[in-house]
Structure formats: C-alpha cells, structure tokens
Motif scaffolding. Structure first.
Motif, PDB file in Angstrom:
ATOM      1  N   ASP A   1      38.428 -10.862  27.980  1.00  0.00           N
ATOM      2  CA  ASP A   1      36.863 -10.855  26.821  1.00  0.00           C
ATOM      3  C   ASP A   1      38.572 -12.081  26.317  1.00  0.00           C
ATOM      4  OD1 ASP A   1      36.000 -12.001  24.685  1.00  0.00           O
ATOM      5  OD2 ASP A   1      35.106 -10.158  24.391  1.00  0.00           O
ATOM      6  N   ASP A   2      37.933 -13.497  25.788  1.00  0.00           N
ATOM      7  CA  ASP A   2      38.720 -14.892  25.643  1.00  0.00           C
ATOM      8  C   ASP A   2      38.477 -14.136  23.871  1.00  0.00           C
ATOM      9  OD1 ASP A   2      36.523 -15.561  25.358  1.00  0.00           O
ATOM     10  OD2 ASP A   2      36.907 -17.505  26.614  1.00  0.00           O
TER      11      ASP A   2
ATOM     12  N   PRO B   1      32.331 -11.792  32.275  1.00  0.00           N
ATOM     13  CA  PRO B   1      33.164 -11.584  32.198  1.00  0.00           C
ATOM     14  C   PRO B   1      33.810 -10.350  32.747  1.00  0.00           C
ATOM     15  CG  PRO B   1      32.192 -12.190  29.624  1.00  0.00           C
ATOM     16  CD  PRO B   1      31.167 -11.970  31.268  1.00  0.00           C
ATOM     17  N   ALA B   2      34.790 -10.384  33.880  1.00  0.00           N
ATOM     18  CA  ALA B   2      35.115  -8.857  34.144  1.00  0.00           C
ATOM     19  C   ALA B   2      35.477  -7.938  33.301  1.00  0.00           C
ATOM     20  CB  ALA B   2      36.516  -9.358  34.574  1.00  0.00           C
ATOM     21  N   THR B   3      34.202  -6.737  34.085  1.00  0.00           N
ATOM     22  CA  THR B   3      35.207  -5.501  33.427  1.00  0.00           C
ATOM     23  C   THR B   3      35.012  -4.562  34.502  1.00  0.00           C
ATOM     24  OG1 THR B   3      32.877  -6.462  32.150  1.00  0.00           O
ATOM     25  CG2 THR B   3      33.529  -3.775  31.989  1.00  0.00           C
ATOM     26  N   SER B   4      35.582  -3.358  34.414  1.00  0.00           N
ATOM     27  CA  SER B   4      35.909  -2.475  35.232  1.00  0.00           C
ATOM     28  C   SER B   4      35.942  -0.932  34.742  1.00  0.00           C
ATOM     29  CB  SER B   4      37.595  -2.828  36.124  1.00  0.00           C
ATOM     30  OG  SER B   4      38.403  -2.823  35.673  1.00  0.00           O
ATOM     31  N   PHE B   5      35.473  -0.175  35.467  1.00  0.00           N
ATOM     32  CA  PHE B   5      35.759   1.224  35.405  1.00  0.00           C
ATOM     33  C   PHE B   5      36.565   1.976  36.392  1.00  0.00           C
ATOM     34  CE2 PHE B   5      33.311   5.417  35.727  1.00  0.00           C
ATOM     35  CZ  PHE B   5      33.701   5.650  34.289  1.00  0.00           C
ATOM     36  N   SER B   6      36.797   3.017  35.517  1.00  0.00           N
ATOM     37  CA  SER B   6      37.204   3.876  36.570  1.00  0.00           C
ATOM     38  C   SER B   6      37.162   5.196  35.872  1.00  0.00           C
ATOM     39  CB  SER B   6      39.517   3.558  36.352  1.00  0.00           C
ATOM     40  OG  SER B   6      39.839   2.675  37.060  1.00  0.00           O
TER      41      SER B   6
ATOM     42  N   ILE C   1      25.985  -6.359  29.758  1.00  0.00           N
ATOM     43  CA  ILE C   1      26.494  -6.240  30.722  1.00  0.00           C
ATOM     44  C   ILE C   1      26.134  -5.395  31.114  1.00  0.00           C
ATOM     45  CG2 ILE C   1      28.692  -6.152  31.759  1.00  0.00           C
ATOM     46  CD1 ILE C   1      29.620  -8.604  29.858  1.00  0.00           C
ATOM     47  N   SER C   2      25.863  -4.684  32.539  1.00  0.00           N
ATOM     48  CA  SER C   2      25.267  -3.286  33.131  1.00  0.00           C
ATOM     49  C   SER C   2      26.275  -3.483  34.869  1.00  0.00           C
ATOM     50  CB  SER C   2      24.068  -3.294  32.838  1.00  0.00           C
ATOM     51  OG  SER C   2      23.699  -1.958  33.867  1.00  0.00           O
ATOM     52  N   TRP C   3      26.752  -1.716  34.857  1.00  0.00           N
ATOM     53  CA  TRP C   3      26.781  -1.874  35.986  1.00  0.00           C
ATOM     54  C   TRP C   3      25.238  -1.593  36.882  1.00  0.00           C
ATOM     55  CZ3 TRP C   3      26.486   4.258  37.319  1.00  0.00           C
ATOM     56  CH2 TRP C   3      26.861   4.309  38.231  1.00  0.00           C
ATOM     57  N   ILE C   4      24.737  -1.383  36.935  1.00  0.00           N
ATOM     58  CA  ILE C   4      23.327  -1.417  37.146  1.00  0.00           C
ATOM     59  C   ILE C   4      22.473  -2.662  37.141  1.00  0.00           C
ATOM     60  CG2 ILE C   4      20.800   0.175  37.939  1.00  0.00           C
ATOM     61  CD1 ILE C   4      23.487   2.396  37.728  1.00  0.00           C
TER      62      ILE C   4
ATOM     63  N   ASN D   1      46.197 -10.489  24.693  1.00  0.00           N
ATOM     64  CA  ASN D   1      45.443 -12.054  24.982  1.00  0.00           C
ATOM     65  C   ASN D   1      43.593 -12.451  25.646  1.00  0.00           C
ATOM     66  OD1 ASN D   1      47.565 -12.770  23.029  1.00  0.00           O
ATOM     67  ND2 ASN D   1      48.766 -14.346  24.701  1.00  0.00           N
ATOM     68  N   ASN D   2      44.083 -11.313  26.783  1.00  0.00           N
ATOM     69  CA  ASN D   2      43.137 -11.356  27.750  1.00  0.00           C
ATOM     70  C   ASN D   2      41.277 -10.931  27.454  1.00  0.00           C
ATOM     71  OD1 ASN D   2      44.263 -13.715  29.238  1.00  0.00           O
ATOM     72  ND2 ASN D   2      45.581 -11.887  30.050  1.00  0.00           N
ATOM     73  N   GLY D   3      41.232  -9.853  26.340  1.00  0.00           N
ATOM     74  CA  GLY D   3      40.455  -9.112  26.008  1.00  0.00           C
ATOM     75  C   GLY D   3      41.300  -7.519  25.277  1.00  0.00           C
ATOM     76  N   TYR D   4      40.510  -6.110  26.337  1.00  0.00           N
ATOM     77  CA  TYR D   4      40.902  -4.969  25.576  1.00  0.00           C
ATOM     78  C   TYR D   4      40.562  -4.104  26.617  1.00  0.00           C
ATOM     79  CZ  TYR D   4      36.484  -4.456  24.430  1.00  0.00           C
ATOM     80  OH  TYR D   4      34.731  -4.785  24.582  1.00  0.00           O
TER      81      TYR D   4
END
Length: 231
Positions: A86-87, A65-70, A207-210, A161-164
């Motif tokens: 995250d549902d 599932p999608a994860t993003s980092f900034s 889940i990992s970036w690398i 509703n889509n995650g956190y």
C-alpha cells in the motif's frame, strides 16, 4: 410448497458448503512455544507456512495491490500474518474509537461456526494495531459492543514505505469456546479494505481471497467464506 422450499434451502446450503470446500488453506502445525510475533513477520517459523497470494478485487476490473496471508498453529495458538502492499496507508484517528478502524486501511478475518452465519465473529485490524472486533448474525446484525475474549488475542503491526504488516495470535481456547474450530476446520473469510484518497468520507475498495457470489460488495454472506484446515 413446503417441500419445494426445503429442497431449495438444502441446495443453497450445499452450494455454500461446496464453495467453502473448494477454497481451502492448510494451516501447518509447528511445535509449541516456538513462534513469537513482533509485527514484522520475520520469525523463521513463517518459512514453514503456505503462502496465500490469490487476493483480488471481486467487484472491480483493475488489478488489486498485492496482499498475502500465512497461518500456522501450535496446539495453543493460531498465528496469522498479513502482508499488504500500500503506497498510502490511511489510518483514521479522531477519538481513537475502535469503530474508526472501519474507515481505515485494514485487513479482516471473519470466522463462523457454519454457513448459517448465526453467529459469526469479525476481526478488522488496521496498520496501527487497533482492532474492530464484533459479533454478528446473518444478515448484517452487528454487535459492536462485543469483544474478543480477554487475553485471547494478540495483535502486532509494522509499517514500511511499501505498506504494512499485521501479525496476530488467536488462542485455540477462544476458538473452541466460541464453537468455531470443529474437527480441525475453521470456516473463515480473509479480506482487505483499501482506502484511497484523504477525503472525509472513506473511499474503500474491497479485496478478497474468494470471489463472493454477490453483485455488489458484500463479505457478510456465506459465499465469502472458505475453510482453514488445521494440519
């Protein structure tokens, strides 16, 4: 025999360093006293940050599932933003002990002085804003009694509703005091634990970036770390 061991050790360290250099993220600089975190990640300043989306299941064939980092920094604080799809966000609350974060959906950032990982420091943060902060040394020697320096860490979160969303501010002072920020480089691992199902025993997917160099799930190794480059 001693020379052979020494050469092998140097080779391993070189490969770990090469892996970290190959996976880099640029933390762009913004003016001081501009950023405010609120747990929603909607401050206009975030538009300047690079968006990191290449998170995956290193040990599973399914699409994660999608994860993003900034991340941004202003000379005084490092700001980090995780957005998580995250549902079914699961947060374990029993005694409300910080160790319960370890059985909850969460995002994680590990930080180390060098690839020896002795010591390294971990922040694991759930959707309710609790943090499992601890110090560790290689291999998996955890000190859960340790806490991030007082008033040097801010965490704010929100759910949808889509995650956190998890937003944090880490003081540059604390990074310097712990010896983590060196020549505007921070050795860091960026991770997520996805809990599935409501069973008493946590069913966690990693889940990992690398892609760490490990046959089984393990983020507590040098190859799980990349480099945050401060602009």
């Amino acid at each position: 025999m001693k020379l052979s061991f020494f050469i092998s050790l140097l080779t391993a360290l070189f490969l770990h360093m090469a892996n970290a250099d190959a996976q880099t993220y640029t933390v762009k600089r913004i003016p001081a006293h501009v950023m405010e975190i609120n747990g929603r990640g909607d401050h206009p300043g975030w538009k300047k940050a690079e968006l990191l989306t290449g998170f995956s299941y290193p040990w599973e064939t399914a699409q994660a599932p999608a994860t993003s980092f900034s991340a941004l920094w202003d000379g005084n604080w490092l700001y980090c933003l995780f957005r998580v799809n995250d549902d079914s966000v699961i947060t374990l609350v029993n005694k409300n002990d910080k160790l319960e974060v370890g059985a909850s959906d969460r995002v994680e950032i590990f930080m180390a002085r060098d690839t020896g990982l002795s010591p390294y420091y971990c922040l694991e943060m759930d959707a309710s804003g609790r943090v499992l902060d601890y110090r560790a040394s290689y291999y998996r020697k955890m000190d859960y009694a340790w806490k991030w320096p007082n008033e040097q860490l801010i965490i704010k979160t929100s759910r949808s509703n889509n995650g956190y969303v998890v937003e944090i501010a880490v003081s540059i002072r604390s990074l310097n005091d712990l010896g983590l920020l060196q020549n505007k480089r921070l050795l860091a691992g960026l991770f997520r634990a996805e809990r599935k199902g409501g069973e008493a025993r946590a069913n966690l997917h990693w889940i990992s970036w690398i892609q760490p160099n490990a046959a089984k799930p393990d983020f507590h190794i040098p190859s799980a770390f990349g480099t945050l480059m401060f602009e």
